[in-house]
Design a protein around this motif. Structure first.
Motif, PDB file in Angstrom:
ATOM      1  N   ASP A   1       0.699  -1.383  -0.145  1.00  9.73           N
ATOM      2  CA  ASP A   1      -0.153  -0.030  -0.061  1.00  9.73           C
ATOM      3  C   ASP A   1       0.985   1.150  -0.178  1.00  9.73           C
ATOM      4  O   ASP A   1       0.301   2.492  -0.005  1.00  9.73           O
ATOM      5  CB  ASP A   1      -1.438   0.029   1.049  1.00  9.73           C
ATOM      6  N   ASP A   2       2.368   0.689   0.264  1.00 11.24           N
ATOM      7  CA  ASP A   2       3.057   2.319  -0.238  1.00 11.24           C
ATOM      8  C   ASP A   2       4.427   2.419  -1.130  1.00 11.24           C
ATOM      9  O   ASP A   2       4.281   0.482  -1.359  1.00 11.24           O
ATOM     10  CB  ASP A   2       3.321   2.808   1.007  1.00 11.24           C
ATOM     11  N   PHE A   3       4.825   3.209  -1.734  1.00  8.33           N
ATOM     12  CA  PHE A   3       5.554   2.896  -2.368  1.00  8.33           C
ATOM     13  C   PHE A   3       6.515   2.556  -2.039  1.00  8.33           C
ATOM     14  O   PHE A   3       7.980   1.545  -2.963  1.00  8.33           O
ATOM     15  CB  PHE A   3       5.783   4.146  -3.521  1.00  8.33           C
ATOM     16  N   GLU A   4       7.263   2.501  -0.574  1.00  7.88           N
ATOM     17  CA  GLU A   4       8.613   2.398  -0.618  1.00  7.88           C
ATOM     18  C   GLU A   4       8.651   0.931  -0.325  1.00  7.88           C
ATOM     19  O   GLU A   4       9.782  -0.009  -0.461  1.00  7.88           O
ATOM     20  CB  GLU A   4       8.620   3.297   1.407  1.00  7.88           C
ATOM     21  N   THR A   5       7.429   0.532   0.413  1.00  6.76           N
ATOM     22  CA  THR A   5       7.115  -0.947   0.639  1.00  6.76           C
ATOM     23  C   THR A   5       7.538  -1.769  -0.519  1.00  6.76           C
ATOM     24  O   THR A   5       7.869  -2.769  -1.206  1.00  6.76           O
ATOM     25  CB  THR A   5       5.953  -1.246   1.374  1.00  6.76           C
ATOM     26  N   PHE A   6       6.288  -1.164  -1.619  1.00  3.53           N
ATOM     27  CA  PHE A   6       6.388  -1.630  -3.174  1.00  3.53           C
ATOM     28  C   PHE A   6       8.387  -1.780  -3.823  1.00  3.53           C
ATOM     29  O   PHE A   6       8.331  -2.884  -4.601  1.00  3.53           O
ATOM     30  CB  PHE A   6       5.951  -0.718  -4.032  1.00  3.53           C
ATOM     31  N   LYS A   7       8.657  -0.877  -3.638  1.00  7.71           N
ATOM     32  CA  LYS A   7      10.086  -1.488  -4.112  1.00  7.71           C
ATOM     33  C   LYS A   7      11.080  -2.147  -3.078  1.00  7.71           C
ATOM     34  O   LYS A   7      11.990  -2.934  -3.416  1.00  7.71           O
ATOM     35  CB  LYS A   7      10.944   0.428  -3.891  1.00  7.71           C
ATOM     36  N   THR A   8      10.767  -2.609  -1.993  1.00  6.78           N
ATOM     37  CA  THR A   8      12.173  -2.656  -0.991  1.00  6.78           C
ATOM     38  C   THR A   8      11.381  -4.568  -1.621  1.00  6.78           C
ATOM     39  O   THR A   8      12.250  -5.307  -2.062  1.00  6.78           O
ATOM     40  CB  THR A   8      11.024  -2.960   0.502  1.00  6.78           C
ATOM     41  N   VAL A   9       9.860  -5.167  -1.596  1.00 10.46           N
ATOM     42  CA  VAL A   9       9.550  -5.967  -1.712  1.00 10.46           C
ATOM     43  C   VAL A   9       9.694  -6.511  -3.626  1.00 10.46           C
ATOM     44  O   VAL A   9      10.469  -8.329  -3.281  1.00 10.46           O
ATOM     45  CB  VAL A   9       8.005  -5.988  -1.721  1.00 10.46           C
ATOM     46  N   LEU A  10       9.685  -5.627  -4.100  1.00  9.90           N
ATOM     47  CA  LEU A  10       9.889  -6.168  -5.294  1.00  9.90           C
ATOM     48  C   LEU A  10      11.610  -5.999  -5.542  1.00  9.90           C
ATOM     49  O   LEU A  10      12.485  -6.756  -6.435  1.00  9.90           O
ATOM     50  CB  LEU A  10      10.147  -4.644  -6.390  1.00  9.90           C
ATOM     51  N   LYS A  11      12.784  -5.584  -5.157  1.00  6.33           N
ATOM     52  CA  LYS A  11      14.067  -5.908  -4.368  1.00  6.33           C
ATOM     53  C   LYS A  11      14.005  -6.944  -3.939  1.00  6.33           C
ATOM     54  O   LYS A  11      15.057  -8.175  -4.433  1.00  6.33           O
ATOM     55  CB  LYS A  11      14.505  -4.637  -4.280  1.00  6.33           C
ATOM     56  N   THR A  12      13.372  -7.519  -3.073  1.00  5.99           N
ATOM     57  CA  THR A  12      14.462  -8.172  -1.944  1.00  5.99           C
ATOM     58  C   THR A  12      13.247  -9.830  -2.336  1.00  5.99           C
ATOM     59  O   THR A  12      14.135 -10.945  -2.108  1.00  5.99           O
ATOM     60  CB  THR A  12      13.728  -8.410  -0.932  1.00  5.99           C
ATOM     61  N   LYS A  13      12.165  -9.551  -2.764  1.00  7.49           N
ATOM     62  CA  LYS A  13      11.854 -10.835  -2.444  1.00  7.49           C
ATOM     63  C   LYS A  13      10.875 -11.112  -4.387  1.00  7.49           C
ATOM     64  O   LYS A  13      10.677 -11.813  -4.645  1.00  7.49           O
ATOM     65  CB  LYS A  13       9.795 -10.953  -2.214  1.00  7.49           C
ATOM     66  N   GLY A  14      10.676  -9.921  -5.247  1.00  6.72           N
ATOM     67  CA  GLY A  14      10.783 -10.015  -6.448  1.00  6.72           C
ATOM     68  C   GLY A  14       8.604 -10.573  -6.416  1.00  6.72           C
ATOM     69  O   GLY A  14       8.047 -10.393  -5.317  1.00  6.72           O
ATOM     70  N   GLY A  15       8.334 -11.299  -7.429  1.00  3.72           N
ATOM     71  CA  GLY A  15       6.621 -11.730  -7.381  1.00  3.72           C
ATOM     72  C   GLY A  15       5.715 -10.321  -7.771  1.00  3.72           C
ATOM     73  O   GLY A  15       6.094  -9.138  -8.159  1.00  3.72           O
ATOM     74  N   PHE A  16       4.801 -10.971  -7.823  1.00  3.39           N
ATOM     75  CA  PHE A  16       3.558  -9.663  -8.050  1.00  3.39           C
ATOM     76  C   PHE A  16       3.314  -8.870  -6.945  1.00  3.39           C
ATOM     77  O   PHE A  16       3.431  -9.532  -5.884  1.00  3.39           O
ATOM     78  CB  PHE A  16       2.350 -10.696  -8.266  1.00  3.39           C
ATOM     79  N   ILE A  17       3.005  -7.502  -7.075  1.00  6.29           N
ATOM     80  CA  ILE A  17       2.777  -6.557  -6.084  1.00  6.29           C
ATOM     81  C   ILE A  17       1.489  -6.257  -6.275  1.00  6.29           C
ATOM     82  O   ILE A  17       1.361  -6.129  -7.708  1.00  6.29           O
ATOM     83  CB  ILE A  17       3.810  -5.734  -5.870  1.00  6.29           C
TER      84      ILE A  17
END
Lengths: 492, 492
Positions: free
Chosen positions: B423-439
């Motif tokens: 729900d926020d862009f910081e987490t968006f970037k972190t998830v994308l970088k660390t875990k990947g997958g669909f957001i």
């Protein structure tokens, strides 16, 4: 557009062209020399493909896929031992379109996007495949390679005709690699036999097996095996070829292998192919002035059922019966279609199925429902018969075999009655002009005589038959000694 | 060459490239960006083709074939309503090679043999097909046209990877024509569902169905339906697309039909396709550091039997038994190969079959003959088990289903655990970088935001899921209002 065809007697060539288009087999496209193969025509080609593919796999071959493009430099390598290879090919020189700055709404080739090396759209794939095999073959353990490819190829033909000669066509090309000459020769012969079996048994087209003369041989081949068929207009058609390539391609692309004894030797090769040309052979062997005639093996629908009805109630009653019939026929592996389109009348349906060569048509009307009968119409003989519905499945099953056999027999009789033994050149010319077909004649074995005969009569040596008897005689043209008869004909 | 692969953790991309080559699936060719699909890889593609072709026919489609080349002028017609269409294509400008007068032994393009109009090697066939359909469609009675084509296409990609992005690739392209918008939309949805069913049930790859955003949509489409899969490295892969084209192509090529009421209307269209890219999806969904893992549905050989022997007598005894086993397995429709090559030792055979992903390996040695047992080795779990030979066929049959299901389940678990609601862009970037997958995140529906997110993270909106729940929220980037979550991911 009239569905009626020009008759074969009137204009054979026009008959052919009209049939191909009106029977929904193929048509010309917006691209010069390239055809569109329409769904009905393609369904027949799929049957050809499926059976051939089965036969290839049964004889140990696997499919693969190689690039559409061949860099010019690979062509140069091949060229060294295939001087005669045709150079009429489509050539890719650029890789980008852009909006034309001088003509708004138009596109132009981006002059900046020029390829460093031109790419040839494959006219055949020996060059790219042997360049690839170089990486696959190190030792005798990597051999044989028995690979086939189903692909489109392009040859820039100037005069094209649907299926018979098109700039782009579909084909299969087998490319095999072997450790010994004996094995490669055996493979080339095997595949020519596979083609003969397929064309005769499956397509009901009789063929003569043989080898090509030096001048008719594939450039780069040591021996070209072929099967030759005879069309209704007395012209021959080469239905398939199989080449023993010797070590020519292995040498051109430097493909060696370590023998079991550790020696380095060049690999032995074959290639073999048939194409959508077979569709032309099919049409010109069996069809008549009413349209296409299909052997049951090649028919997308072997049986079509047409309901004759005056009201919905009758249609419903017929449909119920047809569903039972279709179930039984399908359980015997017979393909059957119920043509219950409401947008066409029975007469129009009959005409269409006749034009499209459906082997057997079944019509069912109210009278039939009452009497427990159906009307069968055979496409090959154009005969009709009303039969009791009780043993319909057995009857249809039997007819499928009978129609297939009848078509083969008819084509064989025609072919056999069009092989004429000739011993002097005047008769040669007369037979060719009046009767056509194959002329079995003595030939002195020289390219000079062969070319002279071609120049004077347009007839070429179609093949030196595999079953040629050794027989001494005098060349039909030069009078020089000959040791057997070869087959001449005008050809597609 | 070592058969051992780089591990996925070490270098995922290198692992992929090595696997494709070492498992004999495909390799690069002498033509930039074009691949050779090797026999083993092609056998898998043939299984994909056969099943899809069956499904297409079951849903009423027929195959046909259209020209490889598209005249530039047809491209211009299309261009008017597809401005964004890529112009990186192979362009044929000439039709003849000749011996180079300045370089003996070399060939050059004959400057005299320039085409009047350049021909584009098809990157997709809408233009040539709609130009053809114009001749096929006059009235509502000619509709619908439900046609598919299996073909090679060329797009001049700058950065290529085997199967995933190649200059030439193989695909199928369906092109249908309809009388109504409703019918065309239904067709586009149907075919996206066919793709989803095929990829999930046959390839054991779970997918998310949805539609593309405006910016990700096919140029010329009104709506693009798609199926999106997730690879092991957390990147998404678009596995198939189906386009509702509205009347765009009918208008570009002036294809009208007379309605039942006699009015002239433009035809409605769809197109849909999957390609050899599916091979990439297959590899990156199931395979491991030991090599390819194949779901039984796609395995050219579902079972391989390796004999373990010390002398000819033992081999003969094993062979006799194997023939019985193979007969039984084949009668159940299981494909099985007896690997009795004498040129390789059992260890080398085991390694090869593991690398090539054969679902089940059976080893039989002298001990097994004595004890009435065989050794089973599952590729998916890498587990071995000695079992009594008595109920081997039933066991193998059961395992085929189990392995297929296990692979799907495993991929589904992985996929589901890699869909993260953010729900926020910081987490968006972190998830994308660390875990990947669909957001799964809220998006304000503007192209501006979509492109900004892509610029900042390389993630794109893979799809607006078909089962998206209406849910108000704030856009993960702009904070503006949104009415549902869409799926972002980095993608192949």
């Amino acid at each position: 557009m009239s569905k009626k065809l020009t008759s074969r007697d009137e204009d054979y060539s026009k008959w052919y062209n009209e049939l191909v288009v009106k029977a929904d087999l193929a048509e010309n496209s917006a691209v010069r020399g390239c055809m569109v193969i329409k769904p009905y025509g393609f369904a027949i080609w799929e049957k050809i493909q499926a059976e051939l593919d089965r036969m290839f796999k049964e004889t140990g071959h696997q499919n693969a896929y190689f690039p559409l493009f061949i860099p010019k430099s690979l062509f140069e390598a091949e060229e060294k031992n295939a001087e005669g290879f045709a150079k009429e090919c489509a050539i890719v020189t650029h890789y980008r379109l852009q909006n034309d700055p001088e003509n708004p709404g138009k596109l132009r080739v981006d002059p900046e996007a020029k390829l460093e090396e031109e790419l040839i759209v494959r006219p055949t794939s020996e060059a790219i495949i042997w360049n690839t095999y170089k990486g696959w073959i190190q030792s005798y353990r990597d051999l044989p390679i028995l690979v086939n490819q189903w692909a489109n190829v392009v040859r820039w033909e100037m005069r094209t005709r649907l299926f018979l000669r098109t700039a782009e066509f579909l084909w299969q090309e087998g490319h095999t690699a072997h450790a010994t000459k004996v094995e490669a020769v055996k493979e080339a012969e095997l595949m020519n036999n596979v083609y003969a079996t397929f064309v005769e048994n499956f397509m009901a087209i009789p063929v003569i097996k043989g080898v090509k003369t030096d001048s008719e041989r594939f450039a780069g081949a040591v021996e070209t095996y072929c099967i030759e068929a005879l069309m209704q207009d007395g012209k021959a058609l080469q239905a398939g070829t199989s080449h023993f390539l010797g070590q020519n391609f292995a040498k051109a692309f430097d493909v060696k292998f370590a023998t079991q004894e550790g020696k380095q030797e060049y690999v032995w090769a074959t290639s073999w192919g048939v194409s959508t040309r077979l569709m032309g052979a099919l049409i010109m062997t069996h069809s008549d002035d009413h349209g296409l005639v299909l052997p049951p093996n090649l028919a997308p629908n072997q049986v079509v059922i047409v309901p004759i009805y005056k009201n919905d109630e009758q249609l419903e009653e017929i449909s119920t019966l047809v569903n039972v019939i279709m179930g039984e026929l399908r359980s015997k592996g017979i393909t059957v279609k119920f043509d219950n389109r409401t947008t066409f009348r029975p007469g129009a349906k009959f005409a269409q199925h006749e034009l499209q060569g459906v082997p057997l048509r079944i019509a069912i009307g109210p009278k039939d429902l009452e009497n427990g009968t159906v009307e069968l119409a055979r496409r090959d003989t154009l005969t009709k018969e009303v039969i009791a519905i009780d043993n319909l499945t057995e009857t249809v099953e039997g007819l499928m075999t009978e129609i297939q056999n009848t078509l083969y027999k008819k084509a064989l009789d025609f072919r056999d009655s069009h092989i004429t033994e000739v011993d002097d050149f005047e008769t040669f010319k007369t037979v060719l002009k009046t009767k056509g077909g194959f002329i079995s004649a003595h030939w002195d074995g020289t390219e000079e005589t062969e070319l002279k005969i071609k120049e004077l009569t347009k007839a070429t040596i179609r093949c030196i038959p595999s079953d040629m008897e050794t027989q001494s005689g005098d060349c039909v043209y030069s009078g020089k000694p000959s040791n057997g008869r070869v087959l001449f004909a005008k050809a597609y």
